[in-house]
Design a protein around this motif. Structure first.
Motif: not given
Length: 81
Positions: A1-3, A30-36, A80
């Motif tokens: 889920m991109p953010a 970001y490709p996903h919030v978890q990356d940040w 999101i």
């Protein structure tokens, strides 16, 4: 889920939650919030998820994180998609 990072302004509270309104500027995607979150944790900057304590006007899904920087608290808001 991109953010996508958003710039927001607080306009008060509704039903006990802080109401944030996007100002139109969007930041880094970001490709996903978890990356940040992972990048922050690797940099030894703990973040706290406060998504349930705020409402973001006009956004269906969001994530809000707080981090302490000295005496200031910085909120980072993600849309999101």
């Amino acid at each position: 889920m991109p953010a996508t990072e958003l710039v927001v302004t607080s306009v008060g509270s509704v039903a006990g939650k802080e109401l944030l309104v996007p100002t139109g500027k969007e930041g880094i995607a970001y490709p996903h919030v978890q990356d940040w979150v992972t990048a922050k944790l690797k940099a030894k900057k703990p973040v706290k998820d406060v998504s349930t304590a705020v409402l973001v006007k006009g956004i269906k899904q969001w994530a809000v994180f707080e981090e302490k920087t000295g005496t200031r608290t910085i909120r980072t808001v993600f849309k999101i998609t």
